[in-house]
Enzyme design. Structure first.
Site, PDB file in Angstrom:
ATOM      1  N   MET A  30       0.849  -1.203   0.000  1.00 22.17           N
ATOM      2  CA  MET A  30       0.000   0.000   0.000  1.00 22.17           C
ATOM      3  C   MET A  30       0.882   1.250   0.000  1.00 22.17           C
ATOM      4  SD  MET A  30      -3.497  -0.753   1.936  1.00 22.17           S
ATOM      5  CE  MET A  30      -2.937  -0.409   3.594  1.00 22.17           C
ATOM      6  N   GLY A  31       2.161   1.079  -0.376  1.00 25.83           N
ATOM      7  CA  GLY A  31       3.043   2.234  -0.513  1.00 25.83           C
ATOM      8  C   GLY A  31       3.590   2.738   0.805  1.00 25.83           C
ATOM      9  N   LEU A  33       6.774   3.129   1.312  1.00 26.46           N
ATOM     10  CA  LEU A  33       7.673   1.974   1.478  1.00 26.46           C
ATOM     11  C   LEU A  33       8.765   2.227   2.511  1.00 26.46           C
ATOM     12  CD1 LEU A  33       8.122   0.896  -2.285  1.00 26.46           C
ATOM     13  CD2 LEU A  33       6.314   0.258  -0.656  1.00 26.46           C
ATOM     14  N   HIS A  37       9.267  -3.450   3.329  1.00 27.60           N
ATOM     15  CA  HIS A  37       8.894  -3.665   1.916  1.00 27.60           C
ATOM     16  C   HIS A  37      10.144  -3.964   1.089  1.00 27.60           C
ATOM     17  CE1 HIS A  37       5.659  -0.685   3.249  1.00 27.60           C
ATOM     18  NE2 HIS A  37       4.944  -1.722   2.865  1.00 27.60           N
ATOM     19  N   ILE A 176      10.848  -7.285   9.506  1.00 20.38           N
ATOM     20  CA  ILE A 176      11.997  -6.382   9.655  1.00 20.38           C
ATOM     21  C   ILE A 176      11.636  -5.365  10.746  1.00 20.38           C
ATOM     22  CG2 ILE A 176      13.491  -4.707   8.478  1.00 20.38           C
ATOM     23  CD1 ILE A 176      13.710  -7.608   7.394  1.00 20.38           C
TER      24      ILE A 176
END
Ligand code: AMP
Length: 286
Positions: A30-31, A33, A37, A176
């Site tokens: 969904m961006g 980032l 991602h 992460i």
């Protein structure tokens, strides 16, 4: 790196690649980032000849009163992160491109989607399954990459791929974290400085539980109580849920005899954050 905005452009690009016998990886996002991602993109690049990152804040997976309008967006920032991580292009459609005026077909899974986040966000997984199905049909990827950060989503997508016979291999990628343990998330950008400090309580609570399990604790009620006590020690934190479920069926268990997912959702102020870890009984830990 090119940003494609239409379904037609993506189809043409993928046709060219697959026509040349190249393997295509898809990383749905969904961006906004971040390194989480980027780790998915890195993995996709290591296993494919070409990688597409989809960057779309999917309106139909947000319920009324959720943060659709406020969700952070920055396509130029995303272009840089995706490019540095090795992606070949970004698919960044607008909502009209994905959902025309007569859109009325949804992918609605029962069971798995009704647990954990699905209990609190009733339309969420219908929106996720629908958009991911559309992306699979548009991109026809060989492999698609999802984070274990959204453990229930990963389980739901694997199940959907099996149920609906999508010809794509699903790859799960590890969580992460920031240096202090907070799982990286686009929503961390909403946190004030004070909330950001308070948010470390999620990882602290899960680490405490993991230590107890390593020490032999296997009663779900005890472990859940420990996690709750730790989270409630932080005044800015409010528990949404703490659940220990079978890692395959996502059904509640009362004792830990098989692999389990320990999943939490916690409000820090008004911001809802999630985190989890999987306990593997055979290995005696994660
Ligand atoms: P989102 O943009 O939040 O919808 O996430 C897109 C994909 O990135 C999902 O498969 C997420 O599980 C994954 N992801 C998000 N945050 C992390 C993280 N901290 N570590 C690994 N994967 C992540």
């Amino acid at each position: 790196m090119k940003i494609l905005t239409t379904v037609q452009e993506v189809r043409e690009k993928v046709k060219e690649w697959q026509g040349a016998g190249l393997r295509v990886g898809l990383v749905p996002t969904m961006g906004y980032l971040h390194e989480g991602h980027a780790s998915l993109i890195n993995k996709a690049c290591s296993q494919n000849d070409r990688v597409i990152v989809s960057d779309f804040v999917n309106p139909i997976q947000f319920g009324p009163g959720e943060d659709l309008d406020a969700y952070p967006r920055d396509i130029e920032h995303d272009r840089k992160i995706a490019q540095d991580a090795g992606a070949d292009c970004i698919f960044h459609p607008n909502a009209d491109e994905m959902y025309g005026p007569n859109f009325s077909s949804f992918v609605d899974m029962t069971g798995l989607t009704e647990e954990l986040c699905g209990k609190r966000r009733p339309v969420h997984f219908r929106g996720v399954c629908t958009v991911v199905s559309k992306l699979f049909n548009i991109v026809t990827p060989d492999m698609a990459y999802f984070g274990e950060k959204d453990a229930q989503q990963l389980a739901v997508i694997r199940h959907m791929v099996q149920d609906l016979n999508f010809a794509v291999k699903i790859i799960g990628c590890p969580i992460i974290r920031e240096a202090d343990g907070l799982a990286k998330s686009s929503r961390n950008a909403y946190l004030t400085l004070e909330e950001r400090r308070a948010a470390t309580i999620l990882h602290a609570a899960l680490s405490g539980a993991e230590d107890a399990m390593r020490g032999g604790e296997c009663q779900v009620a005890v472990i859940t109580g420990m996690i709750r006590n730790t989270i409630e020690s932080q005044p800015l934190a409010r528990v949404d849920y703490i659940e220990i479920v079978d890692s395959k069926s996502v059904q509640s268990v009362s004792d830990i005899t098989a692999d389990v997912l320990i999943a939490i959702a916690v409000y820090i102020g008004k911001i809802r954050l999630i985190d989890n870890f999987t306990w593997k009984v055979q290995a005696g830990g994660i």
